[in-house]
Design a protein around this motif. Structure first.
Motif, mmCIF file in Angstrom:
data_model
loop_
_atom_site.group_PDB
_atom_site.id
_atom_site.type_symbol
_atom_site.label_atom_id
_atom_site.label_comp_id
_atom_site.label_asym_id
_atom_site.label_seq_id
_atom_site.Cartn_x
_atom_site.Cartn_y
_atom_site.Cartn_z
ATOM 1 N N ARG A 57 16.574 10.918 27.226
ATOM 2 C CA ARG A 57 16.276 9.782 26.338
ATOM 3 C C ARG A 57 17.516 8.985 25.931
ATOM 4 O O ARG A 57 17.874 8.919 24.755
ATOM 5 N N PRO A 58 18.170 8.339 26.874
ATOM 6 C CA PRO A 58 19.369 7.561 26.535
ATOM 7 C C PRO A 58 19.107 6.372 25.618
ATOM 8 O O PRO A 58 20.017 5.922 24.918
ATOM 9 N N LEU A 59 17.887 5.845 25.588
ATOM 10 C CA LEU A 59 17.600 4.682 24.742
ATOM 11 C C LEU A 59 17.380 5.064 23.280
ATOM 12 O O LEU A 59 17.455 4.208 22.398
ATOM 13 N N ALA A 60 17.122 6.322 22.999
ATOM 14 C CA ALA A 60 16.818 6.756 21.628
ATOM 15 C C ALA A 60 18.097 6.942 20.820
ATOM 16 O O ALA A 60 19.057 7.555 21.289
ATOM 17 N N ASN A 61 18.092 6.417 19.607
ATOM 18 C CA ASN A 61 19.196 6.635 18.670
ATOM 19 C C ASN A 61 18.894 7.926 17.910
ATOM 20 O O ASN A 61 18.402 7.920 16.790
ATOM 21 N N LYS A 62 19.186 9.046 18.534
ATOM 22 C CA LYS A 62 18.823 10.345 17.968
ATOM 23 C C LYS A 62 19.472 10.580 16.607
ATOM 24 O O LYS A 62 18.941 11.314 15.781
#
Length: 641
Positions: free
Chosen positions: A313-318
């Protein structure tokens, strides 16, 4: 037959009358024409002069320069670069397809660009300039400029486009812009004419989206003279409009770059570094990340598919979106709830035999053989679960929740980043409303060790740690100044807590990182004056406890670690989560320690800060990091920042 005199006289009379009537009509027509000419030339002269001017003078909207975004040291994070483009105006072009075909004879334009242009022209008003192609070379621009007399309605233009010089480092914080779409317009209640310009860029995520109105600026305009064929003859005047507001963030680029590089050694992780005294977020890291520059002109289907199809999930701002069970990092708050309610004394001990029985169910400690007798400091040091099962039964979930909310758990912080989560801090009323069920004692036992319904983000855990370290209600801050005007620090007033109780919690966190039995001892800081206090946590993904090595990556436990340093004079708080990384002490603590040391030193820390037996491994780790060295303040930085 010969006409008589009488007939002649009668005929002459008729001609005279007809002449008089005709003359009168002609004189009347001439009078009306004269009156109308006098009205048009004198009384309505200004009106017709204006209409004549409008036939040859066109107004064109000018997009203002978008505000720039800087880090706390003036290093540009989002700036504007020149964009050479070719535009067409339908009302000036006449036969649009013929004009575009002439243009294609000069410079290469793909069929997809032509097709897109024709669709845009059909959707827009006839006077709105439509971008045919952009990001062209200077040679292409010159070729079109030389041939403009043969290209009605087509003109070369120089605009600005967004650029992110540090690329992936700030993808989740700054966000990115992209061409305005119909979907965007359907969501935005904004009549700004700039939004009608095809390919106009607006903020899509992060700071770019949250501060869109400030960064966008106000439209300008230019007046141009065109001839009867629609060719631009000259520019008469120009108003550049008002450039967008510049923003300065609290983040520090060297630390942000190190944080991203250090997290990238894992598969999926996030970290937050917060200034304990001001609340400044000096680093917000996520791994994996992505290059926001790909979104500026419209990302390709294949590139977007690679990002959305990535299980990490590279697009998620974890760091701010991710909601995870906090595991044992939550135990400090349960301890405070017990201390503040008078249900636990500083020297009291609780016996751990490896489990607690509740009805016909056993709630196990992570150490199956048990820890024996534990006091508060030891329970934090060794992360004894049974100690907290007992506290949960004494205190109850409502008191735990009340205390946890004082430290930011369950709070949605007002930050200009996308989808900041509030997490979940449950209580009896919450479960009744959410599930229509009553709270059970077993729910309290799970919550006491940061499992069950409790969910928090790395941001919230960083705030929690900063408040423990400072004893204040400090809130996170991401925007340092707006057009040079400093934003206020919020929450510096003391917490309504017994300072002695806070000292007990800090002492327990110190034992975690600096005593032999502490779960974080392997990731301690050796350098004097930089001593770190911390707490590890392991967040179960499966309800059944298993060996992480025996299950697929996505079924392994999350590893967490929170810390602050220096212990005697706290400066920074750090929280780290390594998704499916296993134990917090093994997966997250080393990462948090390295990030903390970099924050304290402002550069790669000396090896003397590490335990002697780890220095060779650390030196090798640092050598393998992909770190930047080109951090320079912008030469184009406006003085108001």
């Amino acid at each position: 037959m010969k006409r008589t005199n009488r007939d002649t006289e009668t005929s002459a009379g008729r001609v005279t009358r007809r002449s008089l009537v005709l003359g009168s009509v002609q004189l009347g027509i001439a009078g009306v024409l004269g009156w109308r000419m006098q009205q048009m030339q004198v009384e309505q002269a200004d009106q017709f002069r204006l209409l004549a001017e409008e036939n040859r003078i066109n107004m064109r909207l000018l997009a203002p320069a978008r505000g720039m975004i800087f880090d706390r040291n003036g290093i540009p994070l989002a700036e504007n670069s020149q964009n050479y483009r070719i535009v067409i105006v339908r009302e000036d072009a006449g036969d649009v397809e013929a004009a575009l075909e002439k243009l294609r004879q000069l410079i290469y334009i793909g069929d997809d660009e032509i097709e897109r242009t024709l669709k845009e022209i059909a959707r827009r008003s006839s006077f709105v300039p439509v971008t045919v192609t952009d990001q062209r070379s200077w040679d292409d621009l010159a070729a079109v400029a030389v041939n403009t007399p043969a290209l009605p309605g087509i003109t070369p233009d120089v605009g600005l486009t967004r650029n992110y010089p540090l690329g992936p480092d700030y993808a989740h914080v700054v966000g990115y812009v992209g061409p305005v779409s119909d979907y965007d317009l359907s969501k935005i209640d904004d009549d700004d004419p700039l939004l009608q310009i095809p390919k106009f860029q607006i903020g899509k995520t992060g700071v770019e989206q949250k501060y869109e109105h400030d960064l966008r600026g106000k439209a300008g305009a230019k007046r141009i003279e065109v001839n009867a064929a629609g060719r631009v003859m000259r520019e008469l005047d120009r108003d550049e409009g008002v450039p967008g507001t510049d923003l300065q963030l609290t983040v520090e680029s060297k630390l942000q770059n190190f944080t991203e590089a250090r997290l990238a050694l894992g598969l999926s992780a996030a970290a937050v570094v917060m200034d304990v005294q001001t609340g400044d977020l000096v680093a917000v890291g996520n791994a994996p990340t992505f290059d926001p520059n790909k979104f500026v002109r419209g990302i390709s289907v294949s590139d977007y598919g690679d990002l959305t199809g990535n299980k990490y999930r590279p697009l998620a701002n974890k760091a701010v979106q991710g909601a995870y069970p906090p595991g044992s990092t939550f135990k400090m708050l349960v301890s405070l709830a017990a201390l503040e309610s008078g249900l636990l004394s500083s020297d009291e001990t609780i016996y751990c035999g490896g489990y607690t029985e509740l009805g016909n169910r056993r709630f196990h400690c992570w150490k199956r053989g048990g820890h024996g007798r534990m006091n508060l400091e030891q329970s934090l040091q060794q992360s004894c679960d049974v100690f907290y099962y007992e506290l949960a039964q004494r205190v109850g979930i409502d008191r735990i929740a009340e205390q946890a909310r004082k430290f930011g758990i369950g709070e949605e912080f007002d930050l200009p980043m996308s989808a900041v989560t509030s997490g979940v801090m449950p209580d009896k009323a919450w479960k009744r409303e959410r599930y229509g069920q009553e709270w059970r004692v077993g729910d309290s036992l799970n919550a006491a060790i940061g499992q069950g319904y409790v969910l928090s983000s790395p941001l919230q855990l960083a705030v929690m740690t900063a408040r423990i370290a400072s004893g204040t209600r400090i809130k996170p801050r991401l925007v340092k100044s707006i057009d040079g005007v400093e934003t206020p620090v919020v929450g510096a007033e003391p917490l309504d807590l017994n300072e002695g109780h806070l000292r007990l919690i800090r002492k327990g966190m110190y034992a975690v990182s600096n005593t032999g039995r502490g779960t974080g001892y392997g990731s301690r800081i050796e350098r004097e004056g930089f001593t770190m206090a911390g707490k590890s946590g392991t967040s179960q993904v499966r309800s059944v406890v298993v060996n992480n090595a025996d299950v697929p990556w996505e079924e392994r436990d999350h590893g967490l670690f929170v810390c602050y340093a220096p212990y005697d004079n706290p400066k920074y708080a750090v929280s780290v989560i390594v998704e499916h990384g296993g134990g917090g002490s093994s997966a997250a603590a080393p990462v948090a320690r390295d990030i903390m040391l970099f924050a304290l030193h402002g550069e790669l820390p000396p090896l003397e800060s590490y335990p002697s037996n780890d220095r060779g491994k650390i030196e090798e780790l640092f050598a393998g990091l992909d770190l930047r060295s080109d951090f320079r303040p912008s030469e184009n930085r406006r003085s108001r920042v």
